[in-house]
Design a protein around this motif. Structure first.
Motif, PDB file in Angstrom:
ATOM      1  N   ASP A  18     -15.898  -7.147 -42.126  1.00 51.45           N
ATOM      2  CA  ASP A  18     -14.758  -8.069 -42.171  1.00 51.45           C
ATOM      3  C   ASP A  18     -14.281  -8.283 -43.601  1.00 51.45           C
ATOM      4  OD1 ASP A  18     -14.908  -8.328 -39.443  1.00 51.45           O
ATOM      5  OD2 ASP A  18     -15.982 -10.249 -39.489  1.00 51.45           O
ATOM      6  N   TYR A  21     -12.334  -5.224 -44.728  1.00 47.97           N
ATOM      7  CA  TYR A  21     -11.010  -5.240 -44.108  1.00 47.97           C
ATOM      8  C   TYR A  21     -10.090  -6.237 -44.810  1.00 47.97           C
ATOM      9  CZ  TYR A  21      -7.454  -6.182 -40.541  1.00 47.97           C
ATOM     10  OH  TYR A  21      -6.263  -6.375 -39.872  1.00 47.97           O
ATOM     11  N   THR A  25      -6.713  -5.326 -46.923  1.00 51.65           N
ATOM     12  CA  THR A  25      -5.459  -5.912 -46.444  1.00 51.65           C
ATOM     13  C   THR A  25      -4.750  -6.656 -47.571  1.00 51.65           C
ATOM     14  OG1 THR A  25      -6.337  -6.136 -44.192  1.00 51.65           O
ATOM     15  CG2 THR A  25      -4.456  -7.523 -44.781  1.00 51.65           C
ATOM     16  N   LEU A 123      -7.770   3.040 -40.387  1.00 52.99           N
ATOM     17  CA  LEU A 123      -9.177   3.306 -40.111  1.00 52.99           C
ATOM     18  C   LEU A 123      -9.328   4.777 -39.743  1.00 52.99           C
ATOM     19  CD1 LEU A 123     -12.124   2.388 -39.515  1.00 52.99           C
ATOM     20  CD2 LEU A 123     -11.359   1.866 -37.179  1.00 52.99           C
ATOM     21  N   VAL A 150     -10.103   2.627 -44.637  1.00 58.01           N
ATOM     22  CA  VAL A 150     -11.530   2.460 -44.402  1.00 58.01           C
ATOM     23  C   VAL A 150     -12.022   3.705 -43.678  1.00 58.01           C
ATOM     24  CG1 VAL A 150     -13.279   1.196 -43.095  1.00 58.01           C
ATOM     25  CG2 VAL A 150     -11.508  -0.052 -44.339  1.00 58.01           C
ATOM     26  N   ALA A 190     -15.491  -2.778 -35.833  1.00 58.08           N
ATOM     27  CA  ALA A 190     -14.330  -2.356 -36.635  1.00 58.08           C
ATOM     28  C   ALA A 190     -13.106  -2.145 -35.758  1.00 58.08           C
ATOM     29  CB  ALA A 190     -14.667  -1.085 -37.411  1.00 58.08           C
ATOM     30  N   LEU A 193     -10.697  -5.027 -34.976  1.00 56.72           N
ATOM     31  CA  LEU A 193      -9.781  -5.518 -35.995  1.00 56.72           C
ATOM     32  C   LEU A 193      -8.395  -4.904 -35.808  1.00 56.72           C
ATOM     33  CD1 LEU A 193     -12.249  -5.253 -39.017  1.00 56.72           C
ATOM     34  CD2 LEU A 193     -11.655  -7.311 -37.708  1.00 56.72           C
ATOM     35  N   TRP A 195      -5.733  -2.822 -37.058  1.00 53.12           N
ATOM     36  CA  TRP A 195      -5.388  -1.782 -38.023  1.00 53.12           C
ATOM     37  C   TRP A 195      -3.925  -1.378 -37.857  1.00 53.12           C
ATOM     38  CZ3 TRP A 195      -9.254  -1.035 -41.411  1.00 53.12           C
ATOM     39  CH2 TRP A 195     -10.542  -1.392 -41.011  1.00 53.12           C
TER      40      TRP A 195
END
Length: 483
Positions: A18, A21, A25, A123, A150, A190, A193, A195
């Protein structure tokens, strides 16, 4: 971080994922990755990372897969340096705004233009079989497009994954590019989340999971999935050359390659001749005194004991006859194995083998071969060996595949200028070269409608009248040409 007991790779915690991310971001929202000079610098650093650590990547893949150095260099390292430099030389042109072809009436004054904007934080989930090239190739496009990324490499190649995680902050901006180490729970977290694009390479089972997770946020996805790619051997080709090229494609990474020839379709009365050519090629690759399992440069390992057991089970259950190879080394490797007498409904003809097995299915003619190909899910590639123009056209018109490669195997992977991708079960979305840049780019349309054109728009405004209705109907009454 947590320790995975099987691979001894230290996994990131959910909280660390997290945090990564959130950090990337924030970087994207700051606009830091947008300037072309920034992208160029990161691309050049990526090329230096690959070049400086050439031997380290070889060592990692020897440790994880027992992959020969030559195979790692040819298929993973060397072409990546070329791919990065190709992007460096061209991405500024790719990023230029693109004027749109519009009607003459407003072409000059409206300025309809597509602006190339980065989609956002992406991702990239990559597999274990070709971990370097299938992780970095998509990253090249993401960097060129201005997207933070990522990377989630496979936990089945722990030495490689740890090496990549160690190298990234030494070469690339850690606020924009990061490696996440983890297994299924970490990947699942992941995927929860939001993306801006997900790029997944792997199998169709996990591909469905990725697509479902992405659907929750309406996130665009690229899926590279593989499948049963056939090698079709027509009777007019040079059998010795065809056999050498098919066997070459089959033994790369012990057949653990999404574009490896999965099975061969050979005319019934030519099977023996093709097998003899395969024997000849095998003896060229491993001369007398050498051996695929124990020789000077043995074939790559099967990735883990579970996959090895699956392949041994396939060999035990097939109705085909082993005519070459079939030796099994503990729970690590299996020699290149040629099988004949394989029925169309055999266990080896069900799913992608992902193995050093080449089942040969006898066919009555090339129409029979096409029916077999069309009876299965759309393959990532069809390899057709023939010099007959009519037969080439037939396969183009009457079969479907991601690519059609004539008279060789796997060489489509070196053509960075040609988009690459599958259909259906073999995936969706195209990539390679400029197309990978396009994958991570939003083409934002912009027009500027001059206020001076206001008199022209009077007919669209209320109150509606019959004259305005007749004006609106004009385009629908255009004359349609005769068929």
């Amino acid at each position: 971080m947590s320790l995975d007991s099987e691979s001894t790779l230290v996994f990131h915690t959910m909280e660390e994922i997290d945090q990564t991310y959130a950090r990337l971001t924030k970087t994207f929202q700051s606009g830091a990755t947008r300037p072309l000079e920034y992208r160029r610098r990161q691309l050049l650093q990526l090329a230096r990372m690959i070049q400086d650590n050439h031997t380290a990547f070889e060592d990692a893949l020897i440790a994880d897969l027992n992959k020969p150095r030559v195979e790692t260099t040819v298929s993973e390292v060397s072409h990546l340096v070329t791919a990065v430099l190709y992007a460096v030389a061209n991405f500024e042109e790719w990023a230029l705004p693109q004027p749109c072809e519009t009607k003459e009436a407003w072409r000059s004054s409206w300025g309809a233009t597509l602006y190339k904007e980065p989609k956002g934080v992406v991702l990239i989930i990559s597999p274990w079989n070709y971990p370097l090239v299938l992780t970095i190739n998509p990253l090249i496009g993401a960097i060129a497009a201005g997207c933070p990324a990522v990377l989630k490499p496979s936990e089945l190649v722990p030495t490689f994954t740890q090496l990549l995680a160690d190298l990234f902050p030494r070469y690339l901006d850690p606020d924009a590019y990061a490696v996440v180490k983890g297994g299924v729970p970490e990947t699942t977290h992941a995927l929860d989340l939001r993306w801006d694009h997900i790029f997944y390479t792997g199998n169709s089972r996990v591909g469905r999971i990725v697509a479902t997770a992405a659907g929750k946020h309406l996130t665009p996805v690229t899926l590279e999935l593989g499948g049963k790619s056939p090698a079709v051997i027509a009777d007019d080709c040079d059998f010795d050359i065809a056999a050498r090229r098919v066997l070459y494609g089959k033994i790369q990474n012990a057949g653990q390659l999404c574009v490896a020839p999965d099975y061969a379709l050979v005319l019934r009365d030519k099977v023996d001749a093709f097998v003899e050519s395969l024997r000849k090629a095998h003896d060229e690759f491993w001369p007398e005194g050498d051996h695929p399992l124990t020789g000077s440069v043995p074939i790559s390992n099967i990735v883990n004991p579970r996959h090895h057991a699956r392949l041994v089970d396939l060999l035990n259950r097939t109705k085909g006859k082993v005519v070459l190879g079939g030796e099994i080394h503990k729970d690590k490797s299996i020699s290149p194995t040629i099988l004949t007498g394989v029925p169309e409904d055999d266990v080896l003809m069900d799913e992608e083998n992902f193995a050093p097995f080449l089942p040969i299915v006898a066919v009555d003619d090339m129409d029979h071969a096409m029916r077999i190909v069309n009876s299965k899910h759309i393959p990532l590639v069809i390899y057709l060996f023939t010099n007959q123009e009519e037969l080439k056209d037939k396969f183009l018109e009457r079969t479907r595949s991601g690519q059609l490669v004539l008279n060789d195997t796997i060489m489509q992977l070196v053509v960075h200028e040609m988009p690459f991708g599958g259909q259906g079960e073999s995936g969706y979305g195209m990539w390679f070269g400029k197309t990978t840049f396009d994958v991570f780019t939003h083409f934002r349309g912009v027009i500027n409608v001059p206020t001076a054109h206001e008199p022209f728009f009077q007919s669209r405004y209320r109150p509606y009248t019959q004259d305005k209705y007749e004006w609106a109907c004009g385009p629908s009454r255009a004359k349609i040409p005769e068929a």
